[in-house]
Design a protein around this motif. Sequence first.
Motif, PDB file in Angstrom:
ATOM      1  N   GLN A  63       0.856  -1.188   0.000  1.00  0.00           N
ATOM      2  CA  GLN A  63       0.000   0.000   0.000  1.00  0.00           C
ATOM      3  C   GLN A  63       0.890   1.235   0.000  1.00  0.00           C
ATOM      4  OE1 GLN A  63      -2.516  -1.228   3.469  1.00  0.00           O
ATOM      5  NE2 GLN A  63      -4.148  -0.383   2.195  1.00  0.00           N
ATOM      6  N   GLY A  64       0.368   2.352  -0.523  1.00  0.00           N
ATOM      7  CA  GLY A  64       1.137   3.588  -0.507  1.00  0.00           C
ATOM      8  C   GLY A  64       1.140   4.217   0.876  1.00  0.00           C
ATOM      9  N   VAL A  65       2.039   5.205   1.084  1.00  0.00           N
ATOM     10  CA  VAL A  65       2.124   5.859   2.400  1.00  0.00           C
ATOM     11  C   VAL A  65       0.829   6.606   2.730  1.00  0.00           C
ATOM     12  CG1 VAL A  65       4.640   6.067   2.565  1.00  0.00           C
ATOM     13  CG2 VAL A  65       3.344   7.826   1.357  1.00  0.00           C
ATOM     14  N   LYS A  66       0.073   6.938   1.689  1.00  0.00           N
ATOM     15  CA  LYS A  66      -1.218   7.596   1.947  1.00  0.00           C
ATOM     16  C   LYS A  66      -2.374   6.616   1.780  1.00  0.00           C
ATOM     17  CE  LYS A  66       0.464  12.171   0.777  1.00  0.00           C
ATOM     18  NZ  LYS A  66       0.660  13.108  -0.344  1.00  0.00           N
ATOM     19  N   GLY A  67      -2.064   5.351   1.912  1.00  0.00           N
ATOM     20  CA  GLY A  67      -3.104   4.319   1.832  1.00  0.00           C
ATOM     21  C   GLY A  67      -3.504   3.948   0.412  1.00  0.00           C
ATOM     22  N   GLN A  68      -2.678   4.353  -0.591  1.00  0.00           N
ATOM     23  CA  GLN A  68      -3.025   3.986  -1.970  1.00  0.00           C
ATOM     24  C   GLN A  68      -3.019   2.461  -2.124  1.00  0.00           C
ATOM     25  OE1 GLN A  68      -0.498   6.005  -1.043  1.00  0.00           O
ATOM     26  NE2 GLN A  68      -0.209   7.676  -2.496  1.00  0.00           N
TER      27      GLN A  68
END
Length: 224
Positions: A10-15
């Motif tokens: 997952q991305g650091v922004k929850g992607q």
Amino acid sequence: MQVKLIAYTQGVKGQMPLDIVERCASVCYNSTPTTTHKIAKGCAKSGHMSVYEHVSFTFMIEDVSRALLAQLTRHRHAAYSVQSQRYCDMSNCRFVIPDSIENLKYADPYFLACLDEIRDTYVQLTEDFNVPKEDARAILPNATPTTLAFTVNARALVAISGQRLCNRAQKEIRELFQSIKKEVAVVCPEIAALMLPKCEQHEVPFCEESNCCGKHKRLTELVK
Ligand SMILES: Cc1cc2nc3c(=O)[nH]c(=O)nc-3n(C[C@H](O)[C@H](O)[C@H](O)COP(=O)(O)OP(=O)(O)OC[C@H]3O[C@@H](n4cnc5c(N)ncnc54)[C@H](O)[C@@H]3O)c2cc1C
């Protein structure tokens, strides 16, 4: 068999995974990532699958046979942590019996009696004769169950699914990949949709197996 997705990129922004693939793929064209994942999907359509290596999935897989393990670990682009038969006691294990044997009315009791005898000998070796587990396991069959953690990037997952969702693959490993696909579909349906038997991974389906299951025509039949 139990299969559980326990982690995924997952991305650091929850992607979500496809957002990451889109972001990475957009670098190739100096373009802006789209919310429809146009670039990621376009790459998959063109077979430019390296961008799918940026995301991985980790599965906990329980109660599969050592026969399945031997097949799965032939795939080199993945990480495996497998229950050790050197350290773990197999005295009470529940053997994994293929459906084709379980469905046999008459041969099944004979098969089960053999397994019981094997288990008894294993227990006798380890308990009565103090043989280390790592040596006593020599008697254990392919039906011995195991548990493993399996981490794989999306490109490898699609490629492995191509081989293991094929009707020519053994039923147990085919069912494993059907379960893995279901788990992936929950978090990333687009990547799950790419997980197809290899005959269906082309725009026009065709079979490359010499022993074709008949679902799709062989390439030579298509082009003649
Ligand atoms: C239906 C079926 C029947 C099978 N029967 C048998 C059998 O009878 N006997 C047997 O031994 N195996 C058998 N296998 C296993 C098969 O031969 C492969 O070992 C296994 O499917 C792993 O696939 P892969 O070799 O494509 O490699 P993976 O490890 O999954 O790698 C993916 C790809 O990476 C590339 N790659 C990886 N490592 C290298 C490398 N060192 N050098 C160059 N390129 C590399 C290749 O392009 C490869 O296709 C069978 C598999 C299936 C699906």
